[in-house]
Design a protein around this motif. Sequence first.
Motif, short mmCIF file in Angstrom:
data_model
loop_
_atom_site.label_atom_id
_atom_site.label_comp_id
_atom_site.label_asym_id
_atom_site.label_seq_id
_atom_site.Cartn_x
_atom_site.Cartn_y
_atom_site.Cartn_z
N LEU A 13 59.15 35.75 32.36
CA LEU A 13 58.85 35.14 33.66
C LEU A 13 57.36 34.87 33.80
N MET A 14 57.02 33.65 34.22
CA MET A 14 55.62 33.30 34.43
C MET A 14 55.29 33.13 35.93
N THR A 15 56.19 32.43 36.64
CA THR A 15 55.93 32.11 38.05
C THR A 15 57.21 32.29 38.86
N VAL A 16 57.09 32.91 40.03
CA VAL A 16 58.27 33.21 40.85
C VAL A 16 57.93 33.12 42.34
N ILE A 17 58.92 32.75 43.15
CA ILE A 17 58.77 32.90 44.61
C ILE A 17 59.48 34.20 44.99
N LEU A 18 58.75 35.10 45.62
CA LEU A 18 59.34 36.35 46.11
C LEU A 18 59.42 36.25 47.62
N GLY A 19 60.60 36.51 48.17
CA GLY A 19 60.77 36.43 49.63
C GLY A 19 59.82 37.37 50.36
N THR A 20 59.91 37.40 51.68
CA THR A 20 59.08 38.33 52.45
C THR A 20 59.92 39.00 53.53
N ALA A 21 59.57 40.26 53.83
CA ALA A 21 60.27 40.98 54.90
C ALA A 21 59.38 41.10 56.14
N LYS A 22 58.22 40.45 56.09
CA LYS A 22 57.30 40.52 57.24
C LYS A 22 57.87 39.75 58.43
N SER A 23 57.68 40.32 59.61
CA SER A 23 58.19 39.71 60.84
C SER A 23 59.68 39.36 60.71
N ASN A 24 60.43 40.36 60.25
CA ASN A 24 61.84 40.14 59.93
C ASN A 24 62.74 39.97 61.16
N GLY A 25 62.20 40.32 62.31
CA GLY A 25 62.99 40.14 63.54
C GLY A 25 63.81 41.36 63.88
N PRO A 26 64.41 41.36 65.08
CA PRO A 26 65.20 42.51 65.53
C PRO A 26 66.51 42.64 64.75
N THR A 27 67.14 43.79 64.85
CA THR A 27 68.47 43.96 64.26
C THR A 27 69.41 42.93 64.87
N PRO A 28 70.15 42.18 64.03
CA PRO A 28 71.05 41.15 64.58
C PRO A 28 72.17 41.77 65.43
N GLU A 29 72.75 40.94 66.30
CA GLU A 29 73.97 41.34 67.00
C GLU A 29 75.13 41.24 66.01
N GLU A 30 76.24 41.92 66.32
CA GLU A 30 77.39 41.90 65.42
C GLU A 30 77.84 40.48 65.09
#
Length: 304
Positions: A13-30
């Motif tokens: 692997l040379m280059t990758v996009i890694l997601g982010t968990a920053k400002s992930n938001g509140p726990t979703p409703e069911e």
Amino acid sequence: MLQLNVKNETSRLMTVILGTAKSNGPTPEEHEAYDPKSLEHIKAGTYPVEADMVKEMEALNAVFKKYNVEVYRPEVIENYNQIFSRDIGFVIDDIFIKANILPDRERELDAIQYIIDKINPSKVVRPPEEAHIEGGDVMLWDDYIFIGTYKGSDYKDYITARTNMAGVNFIKELFPHKIVKEFDLVKSRIEARDNALHLDCCFQPVGKDKGVIYKSGFREEADYMYLVNLFGKENLFHIEREEMYNMNSNFFSIATDVVVIEKNFTRLEKWLIERGFTVETVPYAEIAKQEGLLRCSTLPLIRE
């Protein structure tokens, strides 16, 4: 310009996009849950919190740094889940394919547009509207493209059915020189232990000729046997129902001999080490509660 190149799951692997968990938001409703595993944790009050998930993703980022991988991150959208970058796009050979994802998630593509802008525009494609395909369902093995799908007539009733046959056919037309093989996956809206959300939830190649597989993730035994015949049974690590639920097949390869796995996957770790792999372990159990793991949160752009 980024010169894309991804032909398999395991080359260096040379280059990758890694997601982010920053400002992930509140726990979703069911009613907002996209999959049965998230729903289970929302109901139980064990849905992951942002600080823990940020820490887990940074542990993965640290492994990438160790191996001198160039890492891009999405622009942060306030209060929004941007962990699973594999869903929103994927690279085959030198072509970036934008996924037709669940409409609510379109903003995730906007957040990586600054990276897509570095790619030759003639190498960026988007399937027609009726073709649904997500990166987690697309598995490259040199001349082969394996694609997870769901062929049931009730496809539209399943929010867990992410790739349809129109999506498979789109890839077949785009890559006529490749052997494109689709696999009919078991889906469940209510029981995460019986839901193969994507192909990488029940199968992934590792190294040059091995793989990790969950037999009961395939609706047709013939599909499972196809992989057994192709790889050889002795080269496949068979995982069990609970291991599938914990997503043991959702690891990520940095090279043909270097694999990143979740630190609790002890049985898999032992199997890999016995076969000469270097195994990097990271904590990812909180992110796993959203039915996604290491492969889901990465989008490789360039492999050697």
